[in-house]
Design a protein around this motif. Structure first.
Motif, PDB file in Angstrom:
ATOM      1  N   UNK A 153     -30.797  84.405  27.377  1.00 35.39           N
ATOM      2  CA  UNK A 153     -29.635  85.336  26.892  1.00 35.39           C
ATOM      3  C   UNK A 153     -28.389  85.035  27.949  1.00 35.39           C
ATOM      4  N   UNK A 154     -28.942  84.164  29.262  1.00 39.53           N
ATOM      5  CA  UNK A 154     -27.805  84.114  30.253  1.00 39.53           C
ATOM      6  C   UNK A 154     -26.862  83.276  29.609  1.00 39.53           C
ATOM      7  N   UNK A 155     -27.186  82.361  28.530  1.00 45.58           N
ATOM      8  CA  UNK A 155     -26.287  81.269  28.074  1.00 45.58           C
ATOM      9  C   UNK A 155     -25.084  82.166  27.355  1.00 45.58           C
ATOM     10  N   UNK A 156     -25.192  83.388  27.017  1.00 41.74           N
ATOM     11  CA  UNK A 156     -24.396  84.305  26.256  1.00 41.74           C
ATOM     12  C   UNK A 156     -23.820  85.343  27.111  1.00 41.74           C
ATOM     13  N   UNK A 157     -23.293  85.313  28.092  1.00 40.85           N
ATOM     14  CA  UNK A 157     -23.148  86.437  29.089  1.00 40.85           C
ATOM     15  C   UNK A 157     -22.140  87.313  28.383  1.00 40.85           C
ATOM     16  N   UNK A 158     -21.293  87.257  27.742  1.00 35.70           N
ATOM     17  CA  UNK A 158     -20.099  87.932  27.186  1.00 35.70           C
ATOM     18  C   UNK A 158     -20.389  88.209  25.684  1.00 35.70           C
ATOM     19  N   UNK A 159     -19.539  89.102  25.106  1.00 38.78           N
ATOM     20  CA  UNK A 159     -19.683  89.547  23.609  1.00 38.78           C
ATOM     21  C   UNK A 159     -18.918  88.148  22.946  1.00 38.78           C
ATOM     22  N   UNK A 160     -18.006  87.670  23.610  1.00 40.63           N
ATOM     23  CA  UNK A 160     -17.265  86.546  22.787  1.00 40.63           C
ATOM     24  C   UNK A 160     -18.231  85.624  22.550  1.00 40.63           C
ATOM     25  N   UNK A 161     -19.175  85.304  23.544  1.00 43.21           N
ATOM     26  CA  UNK A 161     -20.028  84.332  23.113  1.00 43.21           C
ATOM     27  C   UNK A 161     -20.994  84.319  22.094  1.00 43.21           C
ATOM     28  N   UNK A 162     -21.235  85.453  21.733  1.00 44.09           N
ATOM     29  CA  UNK A 162     -22.103  85.566  20.331  1.00 44.09           C
ATOM     30  C   UNK A 162     -21.477  85.666  19.137  1.00 44.09           C
ATOM     31  N   UNK A 163     -20.030  85.766  19.293  1.00 49.68           N
ATOM     32  CA  UNK A 163     -19.243  85.793  18.028  1.00 49.68           C
ATOM     33  C   UNK A 163     -18.580  84.120  17.732  1.00 49.68           C
TER      34      UNK A 163
END
Length: 478
Positions: A153-163
């Motif tokens: 999950x450290x590869x997607x630290x921000x909500x923008x990273x999951x979108x």
């Protein structure tokens, strides 16, 4: 091979199943483990609010899992997060029609502002809470990359990273399109409104009150290891367990057959202080028509729906690398089933849970509650019982022992509904055509009943009753 089918029978206070039923359930688990080529498989049955059976099959002699062995439950996590959101709704802290941006400030950026990183957040901020819960938001099914279930999950630290920059795949509200990032947003919403991490809110508001002490973010011994089994050879390798970070509300949790049996009981009846029966009933209502590819499936508000063998089931399936899980309940029958396996694929885990439920109900059908009369009914309510006419079509208005009214055609099919009696004396339809519509009892100057007004439709005691104020008038019968 090891089989375990004795422990758990009636352990939570339910009436123990018959020996032949237990044997049939254990046989289904054993066949599921063999045919699905999974290292282990555990199943459980819930009836009348308690676990009445639990059994397992394992490839290792003497190491069969039990009701306290943890498995990763994947997307069943979504149903627990949905309960947190519905609690916020019931407390008046949000509405399902609210845009996400109203409660999650980082999604409130204006379109075109903040560059590419904010584009996805801006698009998501316009979606409603209800659309996210029901997978009708049009959001992408997965993150833009890399594969979130198999990477830290450290590869997607921000909500923008999951979108990503273009997360919208369909017009909002138009169709069902399952979205894992949508529940990442709902987890963030809970954190923003509650002011604590979503898992902390879940522990205090749901897990502790329901006694689900073995449901956790990370595995706690005893816990099954997850495996990938080769599809064409009888060999396997361990799967790596990843902590999914921002995506955790979509599928992070670990649980046990015992805890999921408690969850199944809750899904059927609710729990005071957690969520009401009425709100759970709302969550189980289909949000959109099913996809043409699966006319027996559907989705409510964080709750998956399925029709199997003439029974309407509610619950959720789940998968993560190395694990498969399912919880199904038949609210009408008061019976639920749990199935858990530690293989990435192979066992038809949803079908196994459905079969456990069906075996129980076919062998030992649930007994209906005994009829009982009402202790007392208000005279002004009792006088409304009996036949009513919508134009020339006959309807029956019945009052049950709890004082709940219902209206249904005297013959054939038609618009039927139960009603909730409001504090102001009006009734609100609970299902079907009249769901949410208001029924008012209209009286004359002397207090006698003139007619019923149901969303402007007039119901009278006689077909086109000349004594009632019928819109458009009626010259009478000749």
């Amino acid at each position: 091979m090891t089989v375990n089918g004795g422990w758990g029978s009636g352990a939570d206070g339910g009436e123990e199943l018959l020996p032949a039923t237990r044997r049939a359930l254990l046989h289904r688990v054993a066949v599921g483990q063999r045919d699905g080529r999974t290292p282990s498989l555990v199943g459980a049955v819930v009836r009348d609010g308690a676990m009445v059976w639990c059994g397992s099959r394992s490839m290792i002699e003497g190491h069969a899992p039990d009701a306290d062995t943890q498995y990763r439950i994947g997307s069943i996590t979504k149903s627990l997060v949905a309960v947190l959101v519905m609690r916020l709704r019931d407390e008046g802290l949000l509405e399902l029609t609210d845009p996400l941006s109203r409660h999650l400030p980082e999604t409130a950026v204006e379109a075109g502002a903040g560059g590419l990183d904010a584009a996805g957040l801006s698009a998501a901020g316009r979606l409603t809470v209800g659309q996210l819960l029901s997978h009708t938001s049009g959001l992408a099914s997965e993150t833009p990359g890399p594969w979130w279930e198999r990477t830290p999950g450290s590869l997607r630290p921000e909500l923008a990273d999951v979108l990503g920059t273009e997360p919208i795949k369909h017009p909002a509200g138009r169709r069902y399109h399952y979205s894992n990032p949508g529940f990442a947003l709902l987890g963030a919403l809970v954190e923003q409104v509650r002011g604590v991490p979503w898992a902390e809110a879940l522990q205090a508001e749901v897990l502790d009150p329901l006694g689900m002490a073995r449901t956790t973010l990370l595995p706690q011994a005893p816990a099954a290891g997850g495996f990938a089994v080769h599809p064409w050879a009888d060999v396997m390798r361990p799967e790596t367990v990843q902590e999914t970070g921002r995506m955790a509300p979509a599928g992070q949790l670990w649980s046990t057959a015992g805890d999921l049996a408690r969850w199944a009981a809750f899904l059927m009846a609710g729990r005071e202080g957690v969520l009401s029966t009425a709100t759970l009933e709302e969550m189980r209502q289909p949000a959109v028509p099913p996809e043409a590819a699966d006319m027996d499936g559907g989705y409510g508000l964080g709750i998956q729906l399925s029709r199997r063998g003439g029974r309407l089931l509610a619950g959720h399936t789940g998968s993560m690398p190395g694990f498969l899980a399912t919880v199904w309940v038949s609210v009408e029958d008061g019976v639920g089933a749990v199935a858990l396996a530690n293989a990435t694929s192979g066992p038809q885990i949803g079908t196994i849970a459905t079969d456990l439920l069906a075996i129980t109900l076919d062998a030992e059908p649930s007994l209906p509650a005994a009829w009982r009369p009402a202790d007392a009914l208000a005279p002004d309510l009792l006088e409304l019982a009996g036949p009513w006419y919508w134009g020339t079509q006959g309807f029956a208005l019945r009052i049950d022992a709890d004082g709940g009214p219902s209206l249904a055609p005297l013959t054939g099919q038609g618009r039927a509904t139960r009603f909730h009696v409001e504090h102001d004396g009006t009734w609100t339809g609970r299902e079907g055509y009249y769901a949410g519509e208001t029924l008012r009892v209209m009286r004359t100057a002397d207090g006698s009943v003139s007619h019923l007004d149901l969303g402007s439709f007039v119901f009278t005691r006689e077909p086109y009753d000349p004594s009632a104020p019928l819109p458009g008038g009626f010259p009478g019968w000749h």
